[in-house]
Scaffold this active site. Structure first.
Site, PDB file in Angstrom:
ATOM      1  N   SER A  48       0.848  -1.183   0.000  1.00 54.27           N
ATOM      2  CA  SER A  48       0.000   0.000   0.000  1.00 54.27           C
ATOM      3  C   SER A  48       0.885   1.234   0.000  1.00 54.27           C
ATOM      4  O   SER A  48       1.877   1.303   0.737  1.00 54.27           O
ATOM      5  CB  SER A  48      -0.919   0.019   1.233  1.00 54.27           C
ATOM      6  N   GLU A  49       0.527   2.208  -0.825  1.00 50.81           N
ATOM      7  CA  GLU A  49       1.407   3.354  -1.042  1.00 50.81           C
ATOM      8  C   GLU A  49       1.567   4.246   0.187  1.00 50.81           C
ATOM      9  O   GLU A  49       2.481   5.078   0.231  1.00 50.81           O
ATOM     10  CB  GLU A  49       0.897   4.182  -2.222  1.00 50.81           C
ATOM     11  N   ASN A  50       0.690   4.089   1.177  1.00 50.62           N
ATOM     12  CA  ASN A  50       0.876   4.876   2.394  1.00 50.62           C
ATOM     13  C   ASN A  50       1.850   4.217   3.363  1.00 50.62           C
ATOM     14  O   ASN A  50       2.114   4.757   4.438  1.00 50.62           O
ATOM     15  CB  ASN A  50      -0.469   5.127   3.093  1.00 50.62           C
ATOM     16  N   GLY A  51       2.420   3.056   2.983  1.00 51.77           N
ATOM     17  CA  GLY A  51       3.514   2.485   3.759  1.00 51.77           C
ATOM     18  C   GLY A  51       3.246   1.148   4.417  1.00 51.77           C
ATOM     19  O   GLY A  51       3.538   0.971   5.601  1.00 51.77           O
ATOM     20  N   GLY A 131      -1.106   8.119  -5.713  1.00 52.34           N
ATOM     21  CA  GLY A 131       0.131   7.524  -6.206  1.00 52.34           C
ATOM     22  C   GLY A 131      -0.027   6.838  -7.546  1.00 52.34           C
ATOM     23  O   GLY A 131       0.854   6.096  -7.974  1.00 52.34           O
TER      24      GLY A 131
END
Length: 222
Positions: A48-51, A131
């Site tokens: 997931s692009e939020n980490g 993203g």
């Protein structure tokens, strides 16, 4: 009257094409359904692009941890061996070519594989790129999932996108509620269609010229 596939049926078709052992990022919205459709015989590592790496399914009701959410702000879980980290590192993974497959929603896809999925002409619908640009150019394989037309019947598969591009020449395959379509060197190539749909009917709902594989298959409703 042709019955299009449901969102979950399209998601099942996408899931069937994701190889075992892949590192996968799922876009917001319809793409998130794909995770629920991957069989137990496959081990997929979700990013997931939020980490997050090693993201698990949604938690049971009452067990949500709102400090552990996906990019769409939905509560998720973390599988054994999973980790979470600064979103800068998540974007480095995306931009560095470490994501095997990304599944992204699409407002429009052109016959060259151009993707438009962050802004439309709908008044009051704010643009939201997130993203997607990084995933579209960084992932090794880009799968687009969408309905074949808009709610008012406008085609989404076009000769040229009319909305602002997310990225140019990036989409490998498009999955709609009517067909599975590859982006080939010569344009769109239909691989599968829903039962009962004719080639002429599909062409009539598409704003770009379609080619048809010699062995066009039938999409399953199962």
């Amino acid at each position: 009257m042709i019955e299009p596939l449901t969102d979950i049926q399209v998601a099942r078709r996408v899931a069937a094409d994701i190889p075992d052992g892949s590192y996968v990022n799922l876009g917001i919205g319809m793409p998130t359904l794909v995770a629920d459709c991957v069989g137990a015989d496959k081990e997929i590592v979700y990013h997931s692009e939020n980490g997050i790496l090693g993201m698990g399914p949604a938690p049971a009701a009452g067990e949500e941890d709102f400090e552990l959410v996906n990019a769409g702000k939905q509560p998720v879980t973390l599988l054994p061996g999973g980790s979470y980290f600064h979103h800068t590192d998540a974007f480095l993974m995306m931009r560095g070519g470490h994501i095997d497959v990304t599944v992204l929603g699409a407002f429009q896809v052109s016959e060259r594989g151009d993707l438009a999925n962050w802004a439309t002409d709908v008044v009051g619908m704010p643009p939201a790129v997130g993203g997607a640009m990084d995933l579209a150019v960084g992932a090794r394989r880009v799968l687009a999932i969408t309905t074949h037309t808009t709610k008012d019947g406008r085609p989404k598969l076009l000769t040229h996108c009319t909305f602002p591009l997310t990225a140019a020449r990036v989409v490998d395959r498009v999955y709609t509620d009517l067909a599975v379509v590859d982006v080939a060197p010569d344009g769109f190539l239909v691989r599968e269609m829903v039962p009962g749909l004719t080639r002429d009917e599909l062409q009539g709902l598409t704003a770009a010229q379609l080619g048809f594989a010699d062995d066009v298959g039938t999409m399953s409703r199962g």
